[in-house]
Design a protein around this motif. Structure first.
Motif: not given
Length: 504
Positions: A294-319, A418-420
Motif C-alpha cells: 500500500y505505501l500510502p502518502d497522504a491521508l485524511a480522516s472523517f467521521s460517520v455516525n460517531g465512527t472515525d475513518y481514515i482514507i489513504t492515497a496508496n501511492e507507493g515509494d521506493a528507497r 501507474g497513476a500514483e
C-alpha cells in the motif's frame, strides 16, 4: 394569489436578503452538486517545476499560501478574493530559516511552514507567521526533515511529520518522529519517536510492516509522511509510507499508541487487475501473480455516525540511495521455478518483465530466488476504521479505469506505480462527504462520495496542472465567494487551479 405561494415567495426573498447582508451566512439556494465541480480560475506561479507544491487557505484574509521551491525556498501569497482571478501578492522568503520548505498550514491567522535543515538529517523547524503582516512569530524546533505540517481542527495543536530520511551513503539515519506544538501554550513542543516499538519489530513485520534500511532500528527506519487529525482533535493518524503502516497518536497524552501495518493487496484477484507494461502500446488491465504494498502518502480522516475513518492515497515509494536501492524489474530477478513455472513467459517485456518490484520481499525460503513479487503502491485509495485500522474498502482498479475512460491514464507509467494516487482531502458538499484524490501521473483529481465508507461512489474526474501535489477543499462557509471550492497546486508546472462546486 394563493396564500401559500405568497408565503413561500416572501420567505424566499427574506432568506436571500438576510444572506446577502451577512457575508458569513451561506446562501441556501441553489443546492450545490458535488458531482459538478468545474474549473473557474488559475494562476501560473514563476519558476516552473517546484513552483506550486502545497497550498493552504486563510479565510480571514482570503489569501492562499503556496510552497514554492523552484528557485529558492519561499511561500507565495495569492489573493483569492475573487477565486476566478487569483492574483500574486508577494513571497515570504524562507531561506533565513533553513533549507527547503515542504509544507504549509493555516489556522486562526497563523501560517505554519515546515522547514528542513540545510543538512536534511539535522533537526528542522516549524516557522510561524502572521497571515496578515507576514511577520515571523516563532521558530519551533522539531525532528529531522519535517515533511508535512497541519493544525488540529480546534486550533490547539500544530503537528509536524518529521520524515527522518537517511543520507545518500546511509551512514546517518535519524529517527523518524512527530512533533506536537501547543498553539495555546507559547508554542511548547513535544517530539515523539518510535523507540518504544523497537522490541515489537518482528511481530509488526509479520503483519506487513517494512523495516529494511541498512543497520536501521525500527525507530530509525520509520518515515512519517503525512498527518490527519480527528474532528474532536483528540487523535492523530500518521502515514509511515516506506514502512507500509499508519501510526495512531493520542494528542491528550501525547503518545504514539499503536503502529498498524497495512498488509498487501493481491493483484491476482478479480477487481485488482492492473496494467504492468509500458511497452505493450495498450492500456491492458489484467490479473497477475503480484502483491501490492500500500505505501500510502497522504491521508485524511472523517467521521460517520460517531465512527472515525481514515482514507489513504496508496501511492507507493521506493528507497533509492547511493548505498541502498531496493527497486528492480521482474525480468532481472531469479524466479523460483515452483512458484513461477512459466517464469520465462512472465518475464517478457509485454508481460511482467518491465514491472518494478522490491528486492526486499519475496524470497521466502532465503535461497536466493523469488517466491513472491511485491510492487510499489496499490494504484488505489483505501478506507480504514480509525479505531482499529481494519480496512473497510479499497477501490480496486477503479481509479485507473476511470482515468482510462477520461483518456488521461498514463500508460508510460504502467511499469512503475501507474497513476500514483498521492494526495487526498475530504470535504462536505450538500451534506455529502466527498473525497478528492489526486493522481500525480495522470494530472487529474478524482471525486468520490464516501458518505457510506463501505460503498464509495465515483463522481467525476477533473483535469489539473502537471503533477498535482497539493489538494485543499474550502467549505462554502469559509469560501471567498460562499461556494465550495477545490484548489489544486501542481508541482511540475507551477499551476494552481480553482474549481467550484456545481449547482443542482
Amino acid at each position: 394569489m394563493n396564500k401559500k405561494l405568497l408565503f413561500f415567495g416572501l420567505g424566499f426573498i427574506l432568506t436571500m436578503s438576510a444572506c446577502r447582508e451577512d457575508e458569513d451566512v451561506t446562501v441556501p439556494f441553489p443546492t450545490e452538486d458535488p458531482a459538478g465541480f468545474s474549473e473557474i480560475g488559475e494562476i501560473h506561479l514563476e519558476g516552473g517545476a517546484g513552483a506550486a507544491e502545497i497550498s493552504a487557505y486563510d479565510p480571514s484574509t482570503k489569501r492562499l499560501f503556496v510552497v514554492n521551491n523552484a528557485v529558492n525556498s519561499r511561500v507565495d501569497v495569492i489573493d483569492v478574493q475573487n477565486p476566478a482571478t487569483p492574483e500574486f501578492i508577494q513571497s515570504i522568503d524562507i531561506t533565513p530559516y533553513g533549507g527547503g520548505v515542504n509544507s504549509v498550514a493555516v489556522k486562526n491567522g497563523i501560517l505554519a511552514a515546515a522547514v528542513e535543515a540545510n543538512i536534511k538529517q539535522d533537526n528542522g523547524k516549524v516557522a510561524l507567521f502572521n497571515t496578515k503582516t507576514y511577520d515571523l512569530l516563532k521558530l519551533v524546533p522539531v525532528g529531522a526533515l519535517p515533511d508535512m505540517v497541519t493544525f488540529s481542527p480546534d486550533g490547539t495543536y500544530i503537528l509536524s511529520a518529521n520524515e527522518g530520511e537517511p543520507n545518500s551513503d546511509y551512514t546517518v539515519d535519524p529517527n523518524g518522529s512527530v512533533s506536537i506544538i501547543s498553539a495555546i501554550d507559547n508554542y511548547n513542543v513535544v517530539t515523539l519517536e518510535f523507540t518504544a516499538f523497537n522490541n515489537s519489530q518482528a511481530d509488526l513485520e509479520a503483519k506487513g510492516l517494512r523495516v529494511f534500511g541498512p543497520n536501521a532500528t525500527l525507530a530509525m527506519d520509520v518515515e512519517p509522511e503525512y498527518i490527519t487529525v480527528s474532528e474532536d482533535s483528540k487523535t492523530a493518524w500518521v502515514t509511515l509510507q516506506e514502512n507500509n503502516a499508519i501510526a495512531k497518536i493520542d494528542l491528550e497524552t501525547k503518545s504514539v499508541t499503536s503502529v498498524v501495518p497495512l498488509g498487501f493487496k493481491d493483484h491476482s484477484l478479480n477487481g485488482n487487475e492492473f496494467d504492468v507494461s509500458d511497452e505493450d502500446n495498450a492500456v491492458a488491465f489484467a490479473t497477475w501473480p503480484v502483491k501490492g504494498i500500500y505505501l500510502p502518502d497522504a491521508l485524511a480522516s472523517f467521521s460517520v455516525n460517531g465512527t472515525d475513518y481514515i482514507i489513504t492515497a496508496n501511492e507507493g515509494d521506493a528507497r533509492e540511495y547511493n548505498a541502498f536501492e531496493e527497486e528492480a524489474r521482474v525480468k532481472k530477478l531469479p524466479l523460483d521455478s515452483n512458484a513461477f513455472p512459466n517464469a520465462a513467459e512472465l518475464q517478457k517485456d509485454l508481460n511482467l518483465g518491465r514491472l518494478k518490484v522490491t528486492t526486499t520481499l519475496g524470497d521466502i525460503d532465503s535461497d536466493g530466488d523469488y517466491d513472491e513479487l511485491y510492487s510499489f503502491g496499490t494504484r488505489s485509495f483505501s478506507i480504514w476504521q480509525g479505531a482499529t485500522g481494519v480496512q473497510v474498502y479499497d477501490s480496486g482498479n477503479e481509479i485507473e479505469k476511470k482515468l482510462a475512460e477520461a483518456i488521461v491514464y498514463p500508460d508510460d507509467r504502467s511499469d512503475d506505480k501507474g497513476a500514483e494516487p498521492e494526495g487526498v482531502t475530504v470535504g462536505v458538499v450538500n451534506n455529502q462527504t466527498i473525497a478528492f484524490i489526486g493522481s500525480e501521473r495522470a494530472d487529474a483529481v478524482l471525486l468520490y462520495d464516501v458518505t457510506n465508507p463501505n460503498q464509495p461512489q465515483f463522481l467525476q474526474v477533473l483535469k489539473t496542472g502537471d503533477a498535482p501535489e497539493g489538494i485543499i477543499f474550502i467549505a462554502a462557509a469559509e469560501s471567498p465567494n460562499k461556494k465550495s471550492l477545490l484548489i489544486v497546486s501542481s508541482e511540475d508546472d507551477g499551476v494552481v487551479k480553482v474549481f467550484e462546486a456545481g449547482k443542482i
